[in-house]
Design an enzyme around this catalytic site. Structure first.
Site, PDB file in Angstrom:
ATOM      1  N   ASP A 156       0.876  -1.010   0.154  1.00  0.00           N
ATOM      2  CA  ASP A 156      -0.162   0.107   0.090  1.00  0.00           C
ATOM      3  C   ASP A 156       0.974   1.367  -0.022  1.00  0.00           C
ATOM      4  OD1 ASP A 156      -2.124   1.914   0.819  1.00  0.00           O
ATOM      5  OD2 ASP A 156      -3.195  -0.011   0.730  1.00  0.00           O
ATOM      6  N   ASP A 178      11.188   4.453  -1.078  1.00  0.00           N
ATOM      7  CA  ASP A 178      12.111   5.447  -0.638  1.00  0.00           C
ATOM      8  C   ASP A 178      13.361   4.544  -0.140  1.00  0.00           C
ATOM      9  OD1 ASP A 178      10.909   8.026  -0.736  1.00  0.00           O
ATOM     10  OD2 ASP A 178       9.450   7.141   0.880  1.00  0.00           O
ATOM     11  N   HIS A 195      -4.424   5.838   3.997  1.00  0.00           N
ATOM     12  CA  HIS A 195      -4.789   4.737   3.233  1.00  0.00           C
ATOM     13  C   HIS A 195      -4.370   3.114   4.091  1.00  0.00           C
ATOM     14  CE1 HIS A 195      -5.635   1.930  -0.150  1.00  0.00           C
ATOM     15  NE2 HIS A 195      -6.809   2.741  -0.402  1.00  0.00           N
ATOM     16  N   VAL A 206      -6.340  -4.721  16.833  1.00  0.00           N
ATOM     17  CA  VAL A 206      -6.462  -5.561  18.150  1.00  0.00           C
ATOM     18  C   VAL A 206      -7.899  -5.544  18.524  1.00  0.00           C
ATOM     19  CG1 VAL A 206      -5.798  -6.054  20.436  1.00  0.00           C
ATOM     20  CG2 VAL A 206      -4.206  -5.011  18.615  1.00  0.00           C
ATOM     21  N   SER A 358     -11.109  -0.380  -1.757  1.00  0.00           N
ATOM     22  CA  SER A 358      -9.907  -0.485  -1.090  1.00  0.00           C
ATOM     23  C   SER A 358     -10.213  -1.078   0.141  1.00  0.00           C
ATOM     24  CB  SER A 358      -9.153   0.961  -0.823  1.00  0.00           C
ATOM     25  OG  SER A 358      -8.408   1.098  -1.980  1.00  0.00           O
TER      26      SER A 358
END
Length: 780
Positions: A156, A178, A195, A206, A358
């Site tokens: 993602d 990166d 997102h 949890v 999504s």
């Protein structure tokens, strides 16, 4: 089997979808750019695939021709990312420069993926979505299993790793964009900041910890965050190479499930082949269908991916959700509440309510993790999800819901369990005393498997229980159990009993009754082939065949055409020395299971796949006593001109299922014909006449030989491809039995090919001439 959605403002999402639809319509599969419109791919970057045999130095040479440099090799063999040397060079120009380069197999822009969810309502605490997918039933104590050993990769934009509602669930991931290990969003807000954190929360927040929300996975799951957006990226688009690199990280980090809440408007080779690689590794792939109210996007549209569409709390398909025959299942995607990101809140403990496919996909990814934790094999997870989905619509499946809305509770109760004796099948008549026994097991507790052969225990508790058993292999829960047994001629019975993994008390018993008997050939001329390897140094068919009365067979002659010299080699012809080219171990033939032997190395599987002329002067009896692994594809190297081949398997194989390799390309027999590699006709000889079937029709029958005409490599003149003259032509015959490719008939009576007989034209005439030569040599 995949889909996408992303949390964003409705107008922005709709606009992005419209732009992608326009881009997808641009020729040839990508836009040329201009007008200020985002082109849908990274400007100045091209993804190429080199043909087999070419490497990094060739990539550099190819890049130079395109006015580019190699930016980096990509994590799929043969793929490289090229970057233009200057901004004036466009992707279209780069691609056009390489269109005729024989080293380049394919080239695609570095397509961008985009987030497609749309924010709408503020925080909404009631998680209707979990009730809709029947999580209360799934959370019953009988179903709760420790899922902490199941790894779900969230490929993602980013994932906030210090959110308190994800504590203990996040394991080490990676930021491929990166090139560091920080998968968190940048401090400065981006359109994609929240997102991945929302996706991760739906899967594994949890549960029962008195804070925040409940995740699908109650009792633990390992979330592997894989960040594929650069911190500096202030758009909703990411690059295809970073996304594929993210999939590679998921593979390297041993993910069991991969959630892809991302979408591409088009398919491209780099993505497709990486998806295939992960699927081949047994990883469950889940993706969002996409939010453009149109066709399913990629990677969700790939058959290896579970494609998820979106529904609202009324079980209606979401207006924004993509639709199509690729949809496998629907899940909640509107007004879904999950863990979010807000840098103004300290400590980070923030929740958002947003919409998009999504947020539908991670419901399915979480469900897959629960099913795995409860012992269901990865190969049957989709079966359980589809078989138990809450059906919506009059036709199942349909383009909106697929098989229906996800029901996790029902999927956990689904009893997908069966046992099938694939070979020998009930009623079979076999001409071999060593037929491989193949038993398909689905959801079986292997320790409960019992196999009896003619009343003798062969397998007990999934283990060998008799010294007669050989070549034994067995799965853990689902797959094919295989072994061999020394059968004699006569009638035999196999009994199999087993229990499913979910119940030690439930059992099933299946049986197969079959016969082993010699095949009898009356006197005459045959195109012949043995579907098994011979033992030792046997050279003539007289070592294999016996007279019908069981006595040694002497009155026979065998011949085989050698394309290299355009002449027959003869064996057992009166007054003519036996020639090795017609023996059962011809030195100039290369054939083998799955792959060919090396140059100069004799095949250990001959005469499988080799065709002969057999001239019988008395009735002969045929029966094999050699083991054949009939689960492996068989490769046969062909020569330019006429080739005599045979079916290497003791069961029918459709001609349309055969593949041909030439110049490192492997294509269907139909495509090979269209490319001019082979003739369209497959010739067989029956009752004194030729019959022909045009590809892909026809059937390779056991014990029979066939003529195939090969047109390549070229024998004269300058070939267009400099590699053509030395390239090999290889035929691959897959071990297909049952439903054959293209709906081909299983019996000779059903064949409806060209039935070319003796008047089949010049090609047939050439074959008739070769037959006449054999008859002349035999003195008949």
């Amino acid at each position: 089997m995949s889909s996408k959605d992303i949390g964003r403002v409705v107008r922005v999402a709709r606009l992005a979808a419209l732009l992608l639809a326009v881009l997808a319509a641009a020729s040839p599969g990508f836009a040329a750019g201009g007008g200020g419109m985002d082109p849908g791919y990274v400007p100045g970057e091209l993804v190429i695939k080199l043909r087999a045999g070419f490497g990094p130095s060739d990539a550099a040479s190819v890049a130079a021709l395109a006015g580019a440099v190699v930016k980096k090799p990509l994590p799929v063999e043969g793929f490289y990312l090229l970057a233009a040397k200057d901004t004036a060079t466009t992707v279209v120009q780069m691609r056009d420069a390489l269109r005729t380069d024989a080293r380049v197999s394919s080239s695609d822009p570095n397509y961008r993926c985009k987030l497609s969810a749309e924010p709408n309502d503020p925080y909404y605490a009631q998680q209707w979505n979990l009730v809709l997918v029947n999580m209360p039933e799934a959370w019953e104590p009988i179903h709760i299993r420790d899922a902490s050993g199941i790894r779900v990769a969230v490929v993602d934009a980013c994932v906030r790793t210090d959110h308190p509602d994800l504590a203990g669930r996040i394991v080490a991931g990676y930021d491929v964009a990166d090139d560091d290990e920080d998968t968190n969003p940048p401090e400065e807000a981006r359109p994609w900041s929240e997102h991945g954190t929302m996706v991760a929360g739906i899967i594994g927040a949890v549960t029962d910890n008195r804070i925040g929300i409940a995740g699908v996975c109650w009792d633990g799951v390992q979330i592997v965050p894989v960040k594929v957006y650069e911190d500096s990226n202030n758009t909703v688009y990411g690059s295809g190479d970073d996304f594929v690199a993210g999939l590679d990280e998921a593979l390297k980090r041993n993910a069991n499930v991969v959630n892809m809440s991302m979408e591409f408007a088009v398919t491209f080779d780099l993505l497709r082949e990486k998806i295939e690689e992960l699927a081949d590794a047994g990883i469950i792939l889940v993706a969002a269908a996409g939010n453009g109210s149109g066709n399913v996007s990629y990677p969700a549209a790939y058959p290896e991916v579970i494609c998820v569409s979106s529904v609202n709390s009324d079980k209606e398909i979401s207006e924004f959700s993509n639709r199509g025959p690729q949809v496998d299942v629907a899940a909640p995607g509107e007004d879904v509440t999950s863990t979010g990101v807000d840098s103004t809140v300290t400590p980070i403990a923030y929740y958002l309510t947003k919409s998009g496919t999504s947020y539908a996909a991670p419901h399915v990814a979480g469900a897959a993790a629960i099913l795995l934790a409860n012992g269901r094999p990865a190969s049957s997870v989709l079966d359980a999800i589809q078989a138990t989905a809450q059906q919506q619509g009059t036709e199942i499946p349909n383009d909106e819901y697929g098989y229906g809305i996800l029901d996790v509770g029902a999927a956990l109760l689904y009893q997908s369990f069966n046992v099938i004796i694939d070979r020998p099948q009930n009623g079979d008549s076999l001409s071999t005393t060593y037929p491989p026994v193949r038993i398909s097991l689905n959801g079986v507790a292997i320790g409960t498997v019992q196999v009896l052969v003619d009343g003798e225990t062969a397998i007990s508790g999934g283990q060998i229980a008799n010294a007669k058993v050989s070549h034994y292999s067995a799965p853990t829960t689902s797959g094919q159990l295989a072994f061999t047994w020394p059968f004699t001629t006569g009638t035999h019975r196999i009994n199999v009993t087993a229990s499913p993994v979910y119940s030690a008390t439930e059992t099933v018993t299946v049986r197969s009754t079959f016969t082993v008997a010699p095949r009898t050939l009356p006197p005459g001329m045959y195109m012949f082939s043995l579907p098994f390897a011979t033992a030792g140094s046997q050279t003539g068919l007289g070592d294999v065949l016996a007279a019908a009365d069981g006595s040694p067979l002497f009155v026979y002659r065998q011949a085989r055409w050698e394309p290299e010299v355009a002449a027959y080699k003869l064996y057992n012809y009166p007054g003519i020395p036996n020639q090795t080219g017609a023996s059962l171990q011809p030195s100039n033939v290369r054939a083998g299971e799955n792959a060919l032997p090396a140059e100069g190395v004799a095949s250990t599987t001959l005469p499988r796949g080799v065709g002969y002329w057999l001239d019988l002067r008395q009735s002969a009896s045929l029966i094999s006593s050699t083991y054949v692994d009939d689960s492996k594809t068989y490769a046969i190297e062909l020569k330019h001109g006429w080739n005599q081949i045979g079916n290497p398997f003791p069961f029918p194989v459709g001609w349309g299922s055969v593949l041909v390799r030439y110049l490192n390309d492997t294509v269907s027999i139909t495509e090979a014909v269209s490319r001019g590699w082979v003739s369209s006709s497959l010739y067989r000889y029956e009752s004194g006449a030729y019959r022909a079937d045009s590809a892909p029709n026809g059937l390779l029958e056991p014990w029979k030989g066939y003529w195939v005409y090969v047109k390549v490599p070229p024998t004269g003149g300058a070939p267009a491809d400099p590699n053509a003259a030395t390239a090999k032509v290889t035929l691959f015959i897959p071990p297909l039995q049952g439903a054959l490719a293209g709906g081909l008939p299983l019996t000779p009576a059903g064949i409806t090919g060209s039935a070319a007989s003796n008047a089949a034209g010049s090609a047939s005439g050439a074959v008739r001439g070769t037959l006449a030569a054999v008859k002349g040599s035999s003195g008949r």
